[in-house]
Structure formats: C-alpha cells, structure tokens
Design an enzyme around this catalytic site. Structure first.
Site, PDB file in Angstrom:
ATOM      1  N   GLY A 243      56.935  40.265  43.319  1.00  0.00           N
ATOM      2  CA  GLY A 243      56.100  39.916  42.169  1.00  0.00           C
ATOM      3  C   GLY A 243      54.711  39.413  42.503  1.00  0.00           C
TER       4      GLY A 243
ATOM      5  N   SER B 223      48.946  35.271  41.070  1.00  0.00           N
ATOM      6  CA  SER B 223      50.377  35.417  40.765  1.00  0.00           C
ATOM      7  C   SER B 223      51.150  34.180  41.192  1.00  0.00           C
ATOM      8  CB  SER B 223      50.966  36.610  41.536  1.00  0.00           C
ATOM      9  OG  SER B 223      50.400  37.819  41.114  1.00  0.00           O
ATOM     10  N   ILE B 224      52.117  33.780  40.358  1.00  0.00           N
ATOM     11  CA  ILE B 224      52.981  32.654  40.732  1.00  0.00           C
ATOM     12  C   ILE B 224      53.688  32.990  42.057  1.00  0.00           C
ATOM     13  CG2 ILE B 224      55.023  31.325  40.050  1.00  0.00           C
ATOM     14  CD1 ILE B 224      54.104  31.702  37.109  1.00  0.00           C
TER      15      ILE B 224
ATOM     16  N   ASP C 243      59.325  49.356  42.852  1.00  0.00           N
ATOM     17  CA  ASP C 243      59.336  49.263  41.391  1.00  0.00           C
ATOM     18  C   ASP C 243      60.793  49.015  41.021  1.00  0.00           C
ATOM     19  OD1 ASP C 243      59.670  49.869  38.679  1.00  0.00           O
ATOM     20  OD2 ASP C 243      58.084  51.384  38.694  1.00  0.00           O
ATOM     21  N   VAL C 244      61.071  47.872  40.419  1.00  0.00           N
ATOM     22  CA  VAL C 244      62.473  47.485  40.189  1.00  0.00           C
ATOM     23  C   VAL C 244      63.186  48.352  39.156  1.00  0.00           C
ATOM     24  CG1 VAL C 244      62.287  45.078  40.945  1.00  0.00           C
ATOM     25  CG2 VAL C 244      61.746  45.681  38.564  1.00  0.00           C
TER      26      VAL C 244
ATOM     27  N   ILE D 193      59.044  38.629  38.301  1.00  0.00           N
ATOM     28  CA  ILE D 193      58.689  39.923  37.717  1.00  0.00           C
ATOM     29  C   ILE D 193      58.958  39.925  36.214  1.00  0.00           C
ATOM     30  CG2 ILE D 193      59.574  42.296  37.588  1.00  0.00           C
ATOM     31  CD1 ILE D 193      59.854  42.224  40.618  1.00  0.00           C
TER      32      ILE D 193
ATOM     33  N   ALA E  94      56.169  43.526  29.432  1.00  0.00           N
ATOM     34  CA  ALA E  94      56.409  43.988  28.054  1.00  0.00           C
ATOM     35  C   ALA E  94      55.126  44.664  27.584  1.00  0.00           C
ATOM     36  CB  ALA E  94      56.747  42.810  27.136  1.00  0.00           C
TER      37      ALA E  94
ATOM     38  N   TYR F 191      55.081  35.299  21.924  1.00  0.00           N
ATOM     39  CA  TYR F 191      55.872  35.526  23.146  1.00  0.00           C
ATOM     40  C   TYR F 191      56.978  36.553  22.862  1.00  0.00           C
ATOM     41  CZ  TYR F 191      57.490  34.369  27.840  1.00  0.00           C
ATOM     42  OH  TYR F 191      57.821  34.430  29.169  1.00  0.00           O
TER      43      TYR F 191
ATOM     44  N   LYS G  17      63.692  36.711  28.328  1.00  0.00           N
ATOM     45  CA  LYS G  17      63.906  35.517  29.163  1.00  0.00           C
ATOM     46  C   LYS G  17      65.258  34.880  28.846  1.00  0.00           C
ATOM     47  CE  LYS G  17      60.055  35.367  31.601  1.00  0.00           C
ATOM     48  NZ  LYS G  17      60.096  35.943  32.952  1.00  0.00           N
TER      49      LYS G  17
ATOM     50  N   THR H 259      47.620  33.852  34.437  1.00  0.00           N
ATOM     51  CA  THR H 259      47.842  34.972  35.371  1.00  0.00           C
ATOM     52  C   THR H 259      47.627  36.267  34.587  1.00  0.00           C
ATOM     53  OG1 THR H 259      50.175  35.171  34.793  1.00  0.00           O
ATOM     54  CG2 THR H 259      49.657  33.702  36.633  1.00  0.00           C
TER      55      THR H 259
HETATM   56  P1  NAP Z   1      51.804  38.345  37.472  1.00  0.00           P
HETATM   57  O1  NAP Z   1      50.950  37.879  38.571  1.00  0.00           O
HETATM   58  O2  NAP Z   1      51.272  39.432  36.590  1.00  0.00           O
HETATM   59  O3  NAP Z   1      53.216  38.774  38.080  1.00  0.00           O
HETATM   60  C1  NAP Z   1      54.109  39.647  37.416  1.00  0.00           C
HETATM   61  C2  NAP Z   1      54.591  40.603  38.462  1.00  0.00           C
HETATM   62  O4  NAP Z   1      55.611  41.476  37.944  1.00  0.00           O
HETATM   63  C3  NAP Z   1      53.472  41.504  38.975  1.00  0.00           C
HETATM   64  O5  NAP Z   1      53.473  41.499  40.377  1.00  0.00           O
HETATM   65  C4  NAP Z   1      53.883  42.873  38.453  1.00  0.00           C
HETATM   66  O6  NAP Z   1      53.412  43.939  39.211  1.00  0.00           O
HETATM   67  C5  NAP Z   1      55.382  42.727  38.547  1.00  0.00           C
HETATM   68  N1  NAP Z   1      56.068  43.836  37.901  1.00  0.00           N
HETATM   69  C6  NAP Z   1      55.975  44.248  36.616  1.00  0.00           C
HETATM   70  N2  NAP Z   1      56.747  45.335  36.439  1.00  0.00           N
HETATM   71  C7  NAP Z   1      57.349  45.599  37.634  1.00  0.00           C
HETATM   72  C8  NAP Z   1      58.240  46.583  38.090  1.00  0.00           C
HETATM   73  N3  NAP Z   1      58.711  47.549  37.289  1.00  0.00           N
HETATM   74  N4  NAP Z   1      58.654  46.554  39.394  1.00  0.00           N
HETATM   75  C9  NAP Z   1      58.191  45.612  40.227  1.00  0.00           C
HETATM   76  N5  NAP Z   1      57.321  44.644  39.860  1.00  0.00           N
HETATM   77  C10 NAP Z   1      56.909  44.654  38.574  1.00  0.00           C
HETATM   78  O7  NAP Z   1      52.177  37.155  36.476  1.00  0.00           O
HETATM   79  P2  NAP Z   1      52.972  35.785  36.703  1.00  0.00           P
HETATM   80  O8  NAP Z   1      52.565  34.921  35.575  1.00  0.00           O
HETATM   81  O9  NAP Z   1      52.813  35.307  38.097  1.00  0.00           O
HETATM   82  O10 NAP Z   1      54.471  36.227  36.420  1.00  0.00           O
HETATM   83  C11 NAP Z   1      55.537  36.008  37.352  1.00  0.00           C
HETATM   84  C12 NAP Z   1      56.780  35.564  36.611  1.00  0.00           C
HETATM   85  O11 NAP Z   1      56.570  34.236  36.102  1.00  0.00           O
HETATM   86  C13 NAP Z   1      57.166  36.418  35.419  1.00  0.00           C
HETATM   87  O12 NAP Z   1      58.569  36.531  35.328  1.00  0.00           O
HETATM   88  C14 NAP Z   1      56.649  35.594  34.246  1.00  0.00           C
HETATM   89  O13 NAP Z   1      57.307  35.886  33.023  1.00  0.00           O
HETATM   90  C15 NAP Z   1      56.980  34.213  34.762  1.00  0.00           C
HETATM   91  N6  NAP Z   1      56.326  33.089  34.065  1.00  0.00           N
HETATM   92  C16 NAP Z   1      54.977  33.078  33.943  1.00  0.00           C
HETATM   93  C17 NAP Z   1      54.368  32.033  33.285  1.00  0.00           C
HETATM   94  C18 NAP Z   1      52.874  31.989  33.093  1.00  0.00           C
HETATM   95  O14 NAP Z   1      52.410  31.270  32.195  1.00  0.00           O
HETATM   96  N7  NAP Z   1      52.090  32.718  33.899  1.00  0.00           N
HETATM   97  C19 NAP Z   1      55.139  30.964  32.761  1.00  0.00           C
HETATM   98  C20 NAP Z   1      56.519  31.001  32.921  1.00  0.00           C
HETATM   99  C21 NAP Z   1      57.104  32.094  33.586  1.00  0.00           C
HETATM  100  P3  NAP Z   1      52.149  44.787  38.619  1.00  0.00           P
HETATM  101  O15 NAP Z   1      51.022  43.847  38.468  1.00  0.00           O
HETATM  102  O16 NAP Z   1      51.958  45.836  39.646  1.00  0.00           O
HETATM  103  O17 NAP Z   1      52.611  45.336  37.294  1.00  0.00           O
END
Ligand code: NAP
Length: 258
Positions: A14, A20-21, A65-66, A92, A95, A155, A162, A193
């Site tokens: 991810g 990215s987190i 790609d998952v 990951i 939506a 959301y 989730k 992010t």
């Molecule tokens: P992010 O940097 O956009 O990370 C999301 C990751 O998911 C990206 O690396 C993306 O890759 C990957 N991804 C999407 N579809 C995929 C697939 N089919 N196969 C493999 N990888 C795939 O955003 P983030 O905020 O750090 O999100 C990481 C996690 O934290 C997510 O589960 C998110 O819901 C969760 N989260 C985020 C927040 C927040 O406020 N940011 C809060 C709570 C939880 P691509 O960029 O290549 O699509």
C-alpha cells in the site's frame, strides 16, 4: 538502543507515495530493524515505490494488484526467498470517487462490489496467501476508519467496506491464532493522503479534529508506531482488535471546540 523488529521480515502493501500511511509504517519498521518487502500496484506506481524502497533499503519491491490472483501468486513465489515472514501490513483501499460524494443510497452494484473487493476481501486473500510463510507466527495489521461503525458524510461505500474489513480481521484472528499469527486493525484518524482526498469535503473531517480529546489531528507517525507495537513482541497478546489512533476522536458524542 534496542530495535523492536530486529531479525523480523515485514511485507508492507500500500505504499503509493511518501504521504501514504504505508510509507510511514515502512519507515518506522526499518528504524526498528526490520527487513522490508514492499509492493506496488502496476507500472504506474513502479518508479515512485522503487525510489522510496531504495531509500528504505527494502530487500525486495514487488508488483501486486490484490484483485489479480495471478499477481498474488507471483508475490508469494517471490516472497518465499524472504521466508519466514513475521509481519504483514495491509494498507489498501479503493472506491469510485462518485461513490464518495453522492448519497449512499445511490451506490450501484458495481461500485459496491469494487470497494468490497479491493478494500475488504483483499485482506482475506493476502492473509490466506502469506500465512503459510509465517511459520514463526507473527502479525497481520490492516488500516480502518471510524466510518465502519458511524455514519461519516461521504465516506459511504467505504464505511461499509471497512465494516466488512473489521469483521474479516476478527474471523482471520480466530482462524490464524493457533499458528500464533495475530490479526488486528488500526483505526486511524483522518490523514491527508491521495485516497483520503477522494472523499468529498475531506477537509471537513480534518477540521472536526478540534473537538477530539487531544484537540488535534492524527500524525501518520503515530499510526506507524502503533503498527510497530503490533508487529513486535510487545503486541504478543493482542489479536482481533481495532486499535484507535485518532487523538481520541471516537469517544466524543457531543462537544464544542475550545
Ligand atoms: P494511499 O496512500 O492512497 O494508499 C492506498 C493504497 O492502496 C495505494 O498504495 C493504492 O495503490 C493501493 N491500492 C488501491 N487499489 C489496489 C489494488 N487493487 N491492489 C493493490 N494496491 C491497491 O492512502 P492511505 O490514506 O495511506 O490509505 C491506506 C489505508 O489507510 C487504506 O486502507 C485507507 O482506507 C486507510 N485509512 C486512511 C485514512 C486517512 O485518512 N488517510 C484514515 C483511516 C484509514 P495506487 O495508488 O496504485 O492505487
């Protein structure tokens, strides 16, 4: 100084960019002495993740790609040379942007299933694939958000995904516990992010942090340190849990900023 993850191998899925987190988690894992395997999703992300991986001295950077079983299978084949794997981070979600801006009731079947597949089922697929390589036990951690149990405007379909992710986490914890593999979720507060920006009016979620007990937003480094705890032996008694790292926001029912 002791390193909490010395001698451990961690797979982090991810990382898309330095916001990215998963990137913060990978950085904290390396700080604590882990050997790192990163994945990227397709050629579009390859150069960025390879650059970040080189900076983190990752042992391997692999495509996955998952939603594609053949890519998961190839990941596992490549991962065998790094076994045993001790820690997995699933960070990951996806939506359709339209489904994160209009009323939830308008969610179509395809958008609903897409969010579920990428954001929830992928945890099951990854756990099933990687757990045979976790022969020394270990920890699988996923990332979730409060929108799983409360209605957070816009959301929408991701909140439902989730909820499924958190339930999947609990069932996986039960199945994999006998192999001493712990499965948990970190519920992070809003963090700016690429994925977060897809949620309409995301800035309002950030502004709401002024009523959180700590009166501030969540720092991704705090989320990363919690992931270190879960992956380390310090977290050895914790499984099937959702740990909130959100400055306490989830306890508030009604409050005014001050
Ligand atoms: P992010 O940097 O956009 O990370 C999301 C990751 O998911 C990206 O690396 C993306 O890759 C990957 N991804 C999407 N579809 C995929 C697939 N089919 N196969 C493999 N990888 C795939 O955003 P983030 O905020 O750090 O999100 C990481 C996690 O934290 C997510 O589960 C998110 O819901 C969760 N989260 C985020 C927040 C927040 O406020 N940011 C809060 C709570 C939880 P691509 O960029 O290549 O699509």
């Amino acid at each position: 100084m002791s390193h909490l993850l010395a001698g451990k191998t961690a797979l982090v899925l991810g990382v898309a960019n330095k916001w990215s987190i998963a990137y913060f988690i990978a950085r904290a894992f390396v700080r604590e002495g882990a050997s790192l395997v990163l994945t990227y999703q397709g050629e579009r992300q390859r150069a960025t993740v390879e650059e970040l991986g080189a900076e983190l001295t990752a042992a391997s950077i692999l495509n996955c790609d998952v939603t594609k079983q053949e890519e998961l299978d190839a990941l596992i084949s490549a991962l065998k040379q790094h076994a045993p794997v001790h820690a997995v981070v699933h960070s990951i979600a996806f939506a359709n942007r339209d489904d994160l801006s209009r009323p939830f009731v308008e969610t179509g079947r395809d958008g609903y299933l897409l969010a579920q597949e990428v954001s929830a089922y992928s945890l099951v697929a990854v756990a099933r694939a990687v757990s045979p390589l976790m022969t020394a036990g270990g920890s699988i951690t996923t990332l979730t958000y409060l929108g799983s149990t409360r209605v957070v405007q816009n959301y929408n379909v991701m909140g439902v995904a989730k909820a499924a992710l958190e339930a999947s986490m609990r069932y996986l914890a039960s199945d994999l516990g006998p192999a001493n593999i712990r499965v948990n979720a970190i519920s992070a507060g809003p963090i700016k992010t690429a994925s977060a920006r897809a949620v309409k009016d995301f800035s309002k979620m950030l502004e709401a942090a002024n009523i959180a007990p700590l009166r501030r937003n969540t720092d991704p480094a705090e989320v990363a340190d919690t992931a270190v705890f879960l992956a380390s032996d310090l977290g050895r008694g914790v499984t099937g849990n959702v740990l909130f790292v959100d400055a306490g926001f989830q306890v508030i029912g009604l409050a005014s900023a001050n």
